[in-house]
Design a protein around this motif. Structure first.
Motif, PDB file in Angstrom:
ATOM      1  N   PRO B 122       0.831  -1.203   0.000  1.00  0.00           N
ATOM      2  CA  PRO B 122       0.000   0.000   0.000  1.00  0.00           C
ATOM      3  C   PRO B 122       0.868   1.257   0.000  1.00  0.00           C
ATOM      4  O   PRO B 122       2.094   1.185   0.081  1.00  0.00           O
ATOM      5  CB  PRO B 122      -0.789  -0.119   1.297  1.00  0.00           C
ATOM      6  CG  PRO B 122       0.065  -0.945   2.187  1.00  0.00           C
ATOM      7  CD  PRO B 122       0.896  -1.841   1.305  1.00  0.00           C
ATOM      8  N   PRO B 124       1.682   3.637   2.166  1.00  0.00           N
ATOM      9  CA  PRO B 124       2.720   3.928   3.161  1.00  0.00           C
ATOM     10  C   PRO B 124       3.990   3.121   2.928  1.00  0.00           C
ATOM     11  O   PRO B 124       5.089   3.647   3.083  1.00  0.00           O
ATOM     12  CB  PRO B 124       2.063   3.546   4.493  1.00  0.00           C
ATOM     13  CG  PRO B 124       0.610   3.501   4.236  1.00  0.00           C
ATOM     14  CD  PRO B 124       0.427   3.180   2.791  1.00  0.00           C
ATOM     15  N   ALA B 125       3.833   1.862   2.553  1.00  0.00           N
ATOM     16  CA  ALA B 125       5.012   1.022   2.340  1.00  0.00           C
ATOM     17  C   ALA B 125       5.833   1.522   1.162  1.00  0.00           C
ATOM     18  O   ALA B 125       7.023   1.246   1.064  1.00  0.00           O
ATOM     19  CB  ALA B 125       4.584  -0.422   2.106  1.00  0.00           C
ATOM     20  N   LEU B 127       6.239   4.628   0.695  1.00  0.00           N
ATOM     21  CA  LEU B 127       6.760   5.912   1.190  1.00  0.00           C
ATOM     22  C   LEU B 127       6.393   7.078   0.259  1.00  0.00           C
ATOM     23  O   LEU B 127       7.230   7.929  -0.044  1.00  0.00           O
ATOM     24  CB  LEU B 127       8.276   5.840   1.394  1.00  0.00           C
ATOM     25  CG  LEU B 127       8.732   4.866   2.491  1.00  0.00           C
ATOM     26  CD1 LEU B 127      10.256   4.815   2.555  1.00  0.00           C
ATOM     27  CD2 LEU B 127       8.173   5.266   3.851  1.00  0.00           C
ATOM     28  N   PRO B 129       4.881  10.461   0.000  1.00  0.00           N
ATOM     29  CA  PRO B 129       4.540  11.487   0.987  1.00  0.00           C
ATOM     30  C   PRO B 129       3.269  12.252   0.641  1.00  0.00           C
ATOM     31  O   PRO B 129       2.662  12.030  -0.407  1.00  0.00           O
ATOM     32  CB  PRO B 129       5.750  12.429   0.965  1.00  0.00           C
ATOM     33  CG  PRO B 129       6.617  12.010  -0.157  1.00  0.00           C
ATOM     34  CD  PRO B 129       5.979  10.863  -0.868  1.00  0.00           C
TER      35      PRO B 129
END
Lengths: 456, 412
Positions: B122, B124-125, B127, B129
């Protein structure tokens, strides 16, 4: 229009703790929250550490209240089921200068009344945290530092307040204040209320509210802290909280286990102007990756479960700003930084002390027992593991969120709780659903469906 | 409570169902499939478009039809399928902790087949921003929302990635009435098959930007735009949209493999297996996209068929031979599966090694070397391309010296 004896503005940890305490008296109390849910501002996104207060500035109000709050919240957590893991912390010195600073830090802890710190050598540092990157020279132990669930703390305090008769008004953003001879009229985005006394625990919004009372004494600067949360499979790498030795540049980046069984890396510290800027930044994430590679290289090979940013209410001074204005029947609780999670209940006590001469704060008899909160902590039994609970209610055996093992029964309970979630985000904080490594890949659609089904 | 079964299969997707269907007729005792979702079938259940079953069933059906067919075959073969049953951990080498609405119990098996599949990383994995608004999904979540839950998505989507599954996301978005305004890929060119790619672009009018990365998601509450960067020039621009789909970027669902203490492969992030699909733990086997994140459903299913032979040998009491030669993928190859060739072991499923490449090569040449000696070299008629599995014949490494060092696979 309802008139209360006290209106507490701000449903974060501090406001909820104050409302809970005042709710235990004969006074009528309203807890007024601008957002749709309690704990949706600063309180939801901090480093979730139960602090001993070893590193506070000695002699400050903050130092005293953190130390007192540590005991109060520790006991309250036992009574309510707020999960706490007594992991301890280790300050790691990476330079000669930091190593030389350790005796001073131990002495400072003692001045704060905390005497359990010990200086250890490099070998002991690596024995305690074998995954640390090379180059550690020594460390200082802080056995009392612990990790806690900030979400459950906030909810327990607010639930307790409601159970004690406090009127919770969510979605009520205060937009104007009219002072009368006996009561203050608060205009909010969802109607008006009036109160004889007003407590300002509005966190990031405390300065704006203070200005509505005619003051111009401080500015809240949102200090953004970005964090990386790593997969639960990384948890063995961080058996305790790993703190940097504080320097002039601030407290620095820490590696900490979380109460949910993850590992957290962060925070960054960046002063902003926008109090809604809770996004992450390229620079922030890059900085954390570089820092993480030095602190714990093996951690960086693990998957990132979540990235987030929280805003601390920085007011440019080294202490809390708690001030009573008897003429206005107004009390400001400002500048409560990340230690507010630990100190919240002690701040409430302090606030009550200040109000004592003005209001009757005798605890009334027959108060309801503290609420028993559902356990979100990884170190304690959860319903999916509980054969008896599942036998009694099969919904506790129906796992909806696979990564976090959240069951249909827990989601149902959260939706039917004293303070039900206003949205899916609130449901996350009450159950951990969708908070895991897949971030909703498997369960997102179903959780939303359950949530909306129950809303109808 | 403890239940004893002969074989426990964890995961009721194509690999697990096919393993169960193959094993059940030959195993004296229970073959139990434990599936944590309310229905078996795995990812194909919510991929509501044709393209399934070609290699294993010699048919071309939709995902849901494929899922139903595999379920029926497993059941007809005599396997026991239990849904809403989640294996949450291990209580012993082949003893599983299981939670279901029927209770909490232990399942003790003589053989365990891990077929837990893979998922997309997903946001967040990855990264990425920016703000954290609603409207950012993986393909899996999108398809789940649209096909199983019949939910609305937005009107304008940006798809991050240009793999096969990314086009699957485009199809789903179109069905949900959401236009894909842009697909981005960090690679030099979009990864999906050229044959699919051009018609895809023509049919959907999707703009595909290669050598582009997403540097921010913007929006409070709901996505309002993304910022993208041209990796060549460094120039950035803002693309208005209300939906962002992060596609591809697979990771095996390896939690049980790791917590079970299996030896893991640092490149696939799945358990290390030999060509028979035996893991490092006796009696524990693995199949499907847990091993090669990610290949098509039918290849996962054929793994399920392949693993059955090793499971039966284990149940008959034959020990897995020791030793073996590790296979190592060298950059720009990212990984190889399986990772271990044992003397006397069988060829892998379909006689092929599966590899993942991080660079494009038309007519790629793959070389296998062992201790400096070239074992074999093969030029392939199909391209190596990021975003999909690349296959080489096992014959390339079949002559490896069982007593020698690792066999290195390189792309020329």
């Amino acid at each position: 229009m309802n008139t209360y004896d006290v209106a507490v503005i701000g449903g974060g940890i501090v406001g909820s703790a104050i409302a809970r305490l005042l709710g235990g008296t004969a006074l009528s109390v309203a807890l007024v929250e601008a957002r749709d849910d309690v704990g949706d501002g600063t309180s939801k996104a901090n480093t979730a550490i139960l602090h001993t207060g070893f590193d506070a500035k000695p002699g400050t109000l903050e130092s005293r209240l953190v130390a007192r709050g540590y005991d109060l919240l520790g006991r309250y957590a036992e009574a309510t089921g707020i999960p706490v893991e007594r992991t301890g912390a280790l300050l790691v010195a990476w330079t000669r200068e930091q190593l030389d600073a350790l005796p001073g830090l131990r002495a400072k802890a003692e001045r704060n009344g905390y005497t359990a710190c010990e200086i250890v050598d490099a070998a002991e540092v690596y024995r305690r945290v074998p995954a640390l990157g090379p180059g550690a020279l020594g460390g200082l132990t802080v056995p009392g530092e612990s990790v806690i669930c900030t979400w459950t703390t906030n909810l327990a305090l607010a639930t307790d307040a409601v159970n004690r008769g406090v009127r919770l008004l969510r979605g009520h953003r205060v937009t104007a204040v009219h002072r009368g001879p006996d009561a203050t009229r608060l205009v909010t985005t969802a109607g008006e209320l009036s109160a004889r006394w007003v407590v300002n625990a509005a966190g990031l919004g405390a300065d704006a509210l203070d200005a509505l009372f005619g003051h111009d004494r401080f500015t809240v600067t949102p200090r953004r802290g970005e964090l990386l949360v790593f997969d639960k499979l990384a948890r063995p790498l961080a058996p305790c909280i790993v703190l940097p030795v504080p320097s002039s540049a601030g407290k620095g980046v820490l590696v900490s286990p979380t109460i949910y069984g993850n590992v957290m890396l962060g925070p960054t510290a960046e002063d902003l102007t926008d109090k809604a800027a809770t996004g992450t930044s390229e620079a922030g994430l890059e900085f954390l990756r570089e820092k993480g590679a030095e602190l714990m290289p093996r951690l960086m090979a693990e998957e990132v479960t979540a990235t987030y940013a929280g805003l601390r209410a920085s007011i440019g001074r080294d202490d809390y700003l708690i001030d009573l204005d008897a003429g206005q029947r107004y009390l400001l609780v400002g500048g409560i930084r990340s230690t507010g999670l630990t100190a919240g209940m002690a701040i409430a006590e302090h606030v009550a002390d200040l109000l004592k001469g003005h209001l009757d704060l005798v605890e009334r008899a027959g108060l309801p027992a503290p609420p028993r909160m559902p356990n979100l902590g990884e170190a304690f039994p959860r319903p999916y593991q509980d054969a008896a609970a599942i036998a009694a209610d099969p919904e506790y055996g129906r796992v909806v969120c696979f990564c976090e093992r959240v069951t249909r029964g827990e989601i149902r309970d959260a939706l039917a709780s004293v303070i039900p979630p206003a949205g899916v985000e609130g449901l996350r904080r009450r159950t951990r659903a969708m908070n895991g490594r897949c971030q909703g890949f498997y369960c997102g659609a179903r959780v939303r469906e359950i949530f909306e089904g129950e809303q109808k | 409570m403890t239940e004893r079964v002969r074989v426990a299969v964890i995961g009721g997707g194509p690999a697990g169902l096919t393993a169960a269907a193959t094993l059940a007729p030959s195993v004296d005792g229970d073959v139990l499939v434990l599936e944590r979702e309310p229905e078996t079938g795995g990812i194909p259940r919510h991929s509501d478009h044709p393209g399934y079953g070609l290699r294993d069933l010699r048919r071309f059906v939709s995902g849901p039809a494929y899922a139903r067919r595999l379920t029926r075959r497993a059941r007809d073969a005599g396997a026991r399928l239990e849904t809403e049953a989640m294996v949450t951990g291990w209580a012993g080498p082949r003893t599983l902790e299981v939670t279901s609405p029927h209770g909490r119990r232990l399942v003790q098996a003589d053989a365990v087949v891990l077929a837990t599949g893979a998922r997309e990383r997903p946001r967040p994995a990855r990264l990425i921003p920016g703000d954290r608004p609603d409207g950012v999904y993986t393909t899996g979540q999108l398809q789940n929302l649209v096909h199983l839950h019949h939910r609305e998505v937005g009107r304008r989507a940006v798809v991050v990635g240009a793999e096969l599954v990314s086009w699957s996301a485009v199809l789903t978005l179109r069905e949900a009435g959401c236009r894909t305004v842009l697909m981005t890929s960090e690679y030099e060119r979009p990864e999906a098959y050229a044959a699919f790619h051009l018609p895809g672009r023509l049919a959907f009018g999707v703009l595909v930007r290669a050598r582009t990365r997403i540097v921010a998601v913007n929006g409070r509450g709901r996505v309002t735009s993304v910022d993208i960067e041209d990796l060549g020039t460094g120039r950035r621009r803002r693309v208005p949209c209300d939906t962002v789909i992060t596609t591809g970027d697979w990771i095996p669902d390896h939690e049980l493999a790791r917590t079970g203490g299996l030896e893991m492969d640092a490149a696939t992030l799945g358990p290390r297996v030999d060509t028979s699909l035996a893991t490092s733990l006796p009696g524990v086997f693995a199949a499907g996209n847990l091993l090669h994140p990610v290949d098509t459903a039918d290849v996962a299913a054929l793994d399920g068929r392949h693993v059955a032979a090793a499971v039966l040998r284990h149940l008959a009491g034959d020990p897995v031979p020791g030793g073996g030669v590790p296979l190592v993928a060298e950059a720009p190859l990212r990984w190889v599966a399986p990772q271990l060739v044992r003397p006397g072991g069988p060829p892998p499923s379909r006689g092929r090694l599966l590899l993942w490449a991080d660079a494009f090569r038309t007519l790629p040449r793959v070389t296998a070397t062992q201790d400096g000696r070239v074992l074999g070299r093969v030029r392939l008629p199909w391209p190596a391309a990021p975003g999909r599995v690349f296959r080489v014949p096992f014959s390339l490494v079949a002559d490896a010296d069982p007593a020698g060092g690792p066999v290195r696979l390189s792309l020329e």
